[in-house]
Scaffold this motif. Structure first.
Motif, mmCIF file in Angstrom:
data_model
loop_
_atom_site.group_PDB
_atom_site.id
_atom_site.type_symbol
_atom_site.label_atom_id
_atom_site.label_comp_id
_atom_site.label_asym_id
_atom_site.label_seq_id
_atom_site.Cartn_x
_atom_site.Cartn_y
_atom_site.Cartn_z
ATOM 1 N N ILE A 1 -39.421 9.797 4.807
ATOM 2 C CA ILE A 1 -39.904 9.045 3.463
ATOM 3 C C ILE A 1 -38.653 7.998 3.188
ATOM 4 O O ILE A 1 -37.477 8.128 3.441
ATOM 5 C CB ILE A 1 -40.113 9.780 2.295
ATOM 6 C CG1 ILE A 1 -40.583 9.208 1.182
ATOM 7 C CG2 ILE A 1 -38.538 10.594 2.034
ATOM 8 C CD1 ILE A 1 -41.015 10.221 -0.091
ATOM 9 N N TYR B 1 -37.465 17.191 2.189
ATOM 10 C CA TYR B 1 -38.486 17.578 2.959
ATOM 11 C C TYR B 1 -39.189 19.002 2.982
ATOM 12 O O TYR B 1 -38.227 19.733 3.067
ATOM 13 C CB TYR B 1 -38.154 16.983 4.590
ATOM 14 C CG TYR B 1 -37.813 15.503 4.805
ATOM 15 C CD1 TYR B 1 -36.773 15.097 4.812
ATOM 16 C CD2 TYR B 1 -38.919 14.602 4.770
ATOM 17 C CE1 TYR B 1 -36.574 13.873 4.907
ATOM 18 C CE2 TYR B 1 -38.646 13.230 4.892
ATOM 19 C CZ TYR B 1 -37.531 12.812 5.012
ATOM 20 O OH TYR B 1 -37.234 11.656 5.135
ATOM 21 N N ARG C 1 -48.183 5.610 9.511
ATOM 22 C CA ARG C 1 -47.383 5.328 8.205
ATOM 23 C C ARG C 1 -48.297 5.149 6.963
ATOM 24 O O ARG C 1 -49.077 4.271 7.204
ATOM 25 C CB ARG C 1 -46.454 3.978 8.532
ATOM 26 C CG ARG C 1 -45.387 3.853 7.448
ATOM 27 C CD ARG C 1 -44.583 2.712 7.628
ATOM 28 N NE ARG C 1 -45.237 1.357 7.108
ATOM 29 C CZ ARG C 1 -44.682 0.424 6.928
ATOM 30 N NH1 ARG C 1 -43.165 0.409 6.767
ATOM 31 N NH2 ARG C 1 -45.348 -0.863 6.593
ATOM 32 N N CYS D 1 -49.958 10.664 -2.735
ATOM 33 C CA CYS D 1 -48.834 9.985 -3.397
ATOM 34 C C CYS D 1 -48.441 10.567 -4.737
ATOM 35 O O CYS D 1 -49.493 10.645 -5.610
ATOM 36 C CB CYS D 1 -48.551 8.540 -3.448
ATOM 37 S SG CYS D 1 -47.257 7.687 -3.732
ATOM 38 N N ALA E 1 -42.794 15.734 1.004
ATOM 39 C CA ALA E 1 -41.274 14.825 1.017
ATOM 40 C C ALA E 1 -41.264 14.248 -0.276
ATOM 41 O O ALA E 1 -42.303 14.050 -0.957
ATOM 42 C CB ALA E 1 -41.454 13.820 1.939
ATOM 43 N N TYR F 1 -53.528 13.331 1.942
ATOM 44 C CA TYR F 1 -52.042 13.015 1.626
ATOM 45 C C TYR F 1 -52.076 12.106 0.242
ATOM 46 O O TYR F 1 -52.700 11.276 0.000
ATOM 47 C CB TYR F 1 -51.449 12.168 2.613
ATOM 48 C CG TYR F 1 -51.180 12.879 3.778
ATOM 49 C CD1 TYR F 1 -52.065 13.549 4.658
ATOM 50 C CD2 TYR F 1 -49.579 13.289 4.058
ATOM 51 C CE1 TYR F 1 -51.505 14.321 5.596
ATOM 52 C CE2 TYR F 1 -49.320 14.411 4.949
ATOM 53 C CZ TYR F 1 -50.282 14.842 5.875
ATOM 54 O OH TYR F 1 -49.852 15.611 7.037
ATOM 55 N N PHE G 1 -41.096 13.537 9.831
ATOM 56 C CA PHE G 1 -41.428 12.622 9.092
ATOM 57 C C PHE G 1 -40.375 12.261 8.184
ATOM 58 O O PHE G 1 -39.133 12.814 8.243
ATOM 59 C CB PHE G 1 -42.359 13.316 7.887
ATOM 60 C CG PHE G 1 -43.699 13.841 8.376
ATOM 61 C CD1 PHE G 1 -44.193 13.860 9.620
ATOM 62 C CD2 PHE G 1 -44.755 14.288 7.373
ATOM 63 C CE1 PHE G 1 -45.504 14.324 9.899
ATOM 64 C CE2 PHE G 1 -46.017 14.679 7.689
ATOM 65 C CZ PHE G 1 -46.370 14.844 9.059
ATOM 66 N N TRP H 1 -44.718 12.706 -1.740
ATOM 67 C CA TRP H 1 -46.035 12.959 -1.011
ATOM 68 C C TRP H 1 -46.198 14.415 -0.841
ATOM 69 O O TRP H 1 -45.418 15.453 -0.670
ATOM 70 C CB TRP H 1 -45.948 12.292 0.520
ATOM 71 C CG TRP H 1 -45.575 10.823 0.592
ATOM 72 C CD1 TRP H 1 -44.750 10.275 0.476
ATOM 73 C CD2 TRP H 1 -46.746 10.041 0.728
ATOM 74 N NE1 TRP H 1 -44.872 8.959 0.778
ATOM 75 C CE2 TRP H 1 -46.284 8.578 0.703
ATOM 76 C CE3 TRP H 1 -48.294 9.921 0.305
ATOM 77 C CZ2 TRP H 1 -46.906 7.476 0.722
ATOM 78 C CZ3 TRP H 1 -49.035 8.985 0.457
ATOM 79 C CH2 TRP H 1 -48.197 7.375 0.615
ATOM 80 N N LEU I 1 -44.415 6.750 3.919
ATOM 81 C CA LEU I 1 -44.223 8.066 4.708
ATOM 82 C C LEU I 1 -44.478 7.941 6.359
ATOM 83 O O LEU I 1 -45.436 7.690 6.533
ATOM 84 C CB LEU I 1 -45.286 9.300 4.250
ATOM 85 C CG LEU I 1 -44.855 10.556 4.888
ATOM 86 C CD1 LEU I 1 -43.385 11.200 4.340
ATOM 87 C CD2 LEU I 1 -46.061 11.651 4.458
#
Length: 123
Positions: free
Chosen positions: A73, A63, A19, A99, A49, A97, A71, A36, A84
């Motif tokens: 969100i 998504y 997560r 944000c 997402a 990843y 996944f 993301w 996520l």
């Protein structure tokens, strides 16, 4: 100005879960479109997402096809945080990843980016 700080990345075996969290500054977080993206080595950054405010207490999640069903969100407006949840992880999910917030996020051009967090999925 919105500042974004991600956390929660790491190393996980295929099939496992992680997560990610992203804490955002700003007084109107509940209205922000949050999302993301990820970038794998040698590849372009891609959308993963997004979580978009539709008004009142209604939000819509979006998504990428590659993560649908695996996944999720979500956000906690009391904590100014978007999450996520990544389940059934695959080696091809390995990436940094990021944000992101606001702007034309759904078109790949958000106004704000976090610093990124590494997710590595081993086979």
């Amino acid at each position: 100005q919105v500042q974004l700080v991600e956390s929660g990345g790491g190393l996980v075996q295929a099939g496992g879960s992680l997560r990610l969290s992203c804490a955002a500054s700003g007084r109107s977080f509940n209205t922000y479109v949050m999302g993301w993206f990820r970038q794998a080595p040698g590849k372009e950054r891609e959308f993963v997402a997004a979580h978009r405010w539709l008004g009142g207490s209604i939000y819509r999640a979006h998504y990428a096809d590659s993560v649908k069903g695996r996944f999720t969100i979500s956000r906690d407006n009391a904590k100014n945080t978007v999450y996520l949840q990544m389940n059934s992880l695959k080696p091809e999910d390995t990436a940094v990843y990021y944000c992101a917030a606001q702007g034309s996020l759904l078109n790949g051009s958000p106004d704000y980016w976090g610093q990124g967090t590494q997710v590595t999925v081993s086979s």
